[in-house]
Design a protein around this motif. Sequence first.
Motif, PDB file in Angstrom:
ATOM      1  N   MET A  45       0.843  -1.170   0.000  1.00 48.08           N
ATOM      2  CA  MET A  45       0.000   0.000   0.000  1.00 48.08           C
ATOM      3  C   MET A  45       0.895   1.242   0.000  1.00 48.08           C
ATOM      4  O   MET A  45       1.903   1.262   0.690  1.00 48.08           O
ATOM      5  N   PRO A  46       0.524   2.278  -0.746  1.00 44.44           N
ATOM      6  CA  PRO A  46       1.367   3.472  -0.827  1.00 44.44           C
ATOM      7  C   PRO A  46       1.572   4.165   0.518  1.00 44.44           C
ATOM      8  O   PRO A  46       0.790   3.979   1.454  1.00 44.44           O
ATOM      9  N   ALA A  47       2.601   4.962   0.573  1.00 46.86           N
ATOM     10  CA  ALA A  47       2.872   5.824   1.720  1.00 46.86           C
ATOM     11  C   ALA A  47       3.330   7.162   1.172  1.00 46.86           C
ATOM     12  O   ALA A  47       3.686   7.279  -0.011  1.00 46.86           O
ATOM     13  N   TYR A  48       3.307   8.164   2.026  1.00 45.24           N
ATOM     14  CA  TYR A  48       3.543   9.522   1.575  1.00 45.24           C
ATOM     15  C   TYR A  48       4.530  10.257   2.470  1.00 45.24           C
ATOM     16  O   TYR A  48       4.457  10.155   3.693  1.00 45.24           O
ATOM     17  N   ALA A  49       5.412  10.995   1.836  1.00 44.11           N
ATOM     18  CA  ALA A  49       6.254  11.961   2.540  1.00 44.11           C
ATOM     19  C   ALA A  49       5.606  13.305   2.259  1.00 44.11           C
ATOM     20  O   ALA A  49       5.428  13.689   1.104  1.00 44.11           O
ATOM     21  N   THR A  50       5.219  13.990   3.325  1.00 43.92           N
ATOM     22  CA  THR A  50       4.578  15.290   3.161  1.00 43.92           C
ATOM     23  C   THR A  50       5.375  16.339   3.914  1.00 43.92           C
ATOM     24  O   THR A  50       6.005  16.046   4.924  1.00 43.92           O
ATOM     25  N   ALA A  51       5.330  17.526   3.413  1.00 47.48           N
ATOM     26  CA  ALA A  51       5.951  18.652   4.096  1.00 47.48           C
ATOM     27  C   ALA A  51       5.052  19.858   3.917  1.00 47.48           C
ATOM     28  O   ALA A  51       4.429  20.033   2.869  1.00 47.48           O
ATOM     29  N   ILE A  52       4.972  20.656   4.948  1.00 50.70           N
ATOM     30  CA  ILE A  52       4.345  21.963   4.859  1.00 50.70           C
ATOM     31  C   ILE A  52       5.450  22.957   5.176  1.00 50.70           C
ATOM     32  O   ILE A  52       6.057  22.910   6.254  1.00 50.70           O
ATOM     33  N   CYS A 104      -4.211   5.374   4.127  1.00 53.53           N
ATOM     34  CA  CYS A 104      -5.195   4.940   5.131  1.00 53.53           C
ATOM     35  C   CYS A 104      -6.113   3.824   4.639  1.00 53.53           C
ATOM     36  O   CYS A 104      -6.862   3.252   5.430  1.00 53.53           O
ATOM     37  N   GLY A 105      -6.075   3.502   3.348  1.00 56.49           N
ATOM     38  CA  GLY A 105      -6.936   2.451   2.811  1.00 56.49           C
ATOM     39  C   GLY A 105      -8.115   3.049   2.065  1.00 56.49           C
ATOM     40  O   GLY A 105      -8.595   4.138   2.389  1.00 56.49           O
ATOM     41  N   GLU A 106      -8.582   2.329   1.094  1.00 56.97           N
ATOM     42  CA  GLU A 106      -9.665   2.821   0.233  1.00 56.97           C
ATOM     43  C   GLU A 106     -10.987   2.989   0.965  1.00 56.97           C
ATOM     44  O   GLU A 106     -11.774   3.853   0.618  1.00 56.97           O
ATOM     45  N   ASP A 107     -11.266   2.168   1.950  1.00 57.37           N
ATOM     46  CA  ASP A 107     -12.558   2.203   2.637  1.00 57.37           C
ATOM     47  C   ASP A 107     -12.519   2.971   3.950  1.00 57.37           C
ATOM     48  O   ASP A 107     -13.444   2.879   4.754  1.00 57.37           O
ATOM     49  N   HIS A 108     -11.489   3.734   4.178  1.00 59.28           N
ATOM     50  CA  HIS A 108     -11.322   4.472   5.428  1.00 59.28           C
ATOM     51  C   HIS A 108     -12.419   5.522   5.601  1.00 59.28           C
ATOM     52  O   HIS A 108     -12.792   6.210   4.657  1.00 59.28           O
ATOM     53  N   ILE A 109     -12.941   5.616   6.815  1.00 56.78           N
ATOM     54  CA  ILE A 109     -13.832   6.707   7.180  1.00 56.78           C
ATOM     55  C   ILE A 109     -13.234   7.406   8.395  1.00 56.78           C
ATOM     56  O   ILE A 109     -12.403   6.837   9.109  1.00 56.78           O
ATOM     57  N   ALA A 110     -13.639   8.641   8.628  1.00 53.69           N
ATOM     58  CA  ALA A 110     -13.008   9.473   9.653  1.00 53.69           C
ATOM     59  C   ALA A 110     -12.968   8.802  11.025  1.00 53.69           C
ATOM     60  O   ALA A 110     -11.970   8.885  11.735  1.00 53.69           O
TER      61      ALA A 110
END
Length: 112
Positions: free
Chosen positions: A1-8, A95-101
């Motif tokens: 499953m993908p993962a992300y490097a994020t920066a603000i 977080c997965g395709e079926d993720h809800i808050a």
Amino acid sequence: MPAYATAILWNVDVNAEIVEYLERIDGTLAPFGGKFIVHGGAQHVFEGPKDANIIVIEFPDYAAASDWYHSPAYQAIVHLRTDNASGIGILAPHCGEDHIATDVLKEVVTND
């Protein structure tokens, strides 16, 4: 499953070091399958510093994202960004395709 490097990032001083960082980062991503998803363009900040920008880089999985960040090639240039911009960086799994808050509540430990 993908993962992300994020920066603000905000308060970016676009100088020779930032230019060098931008010229070199693509070469650090390739060995780990990283690709930009969000970088530059028309961004609208509705909370936080008005000059903030978000960067999102997708990797095939969390291990690849972590290995990229900790790689000697990236560690050799990361100071070019951190010395010239305020910001935060986060590695996060998809977080997965079926993720809800409310799914995040399953991870919260309660002291009842």
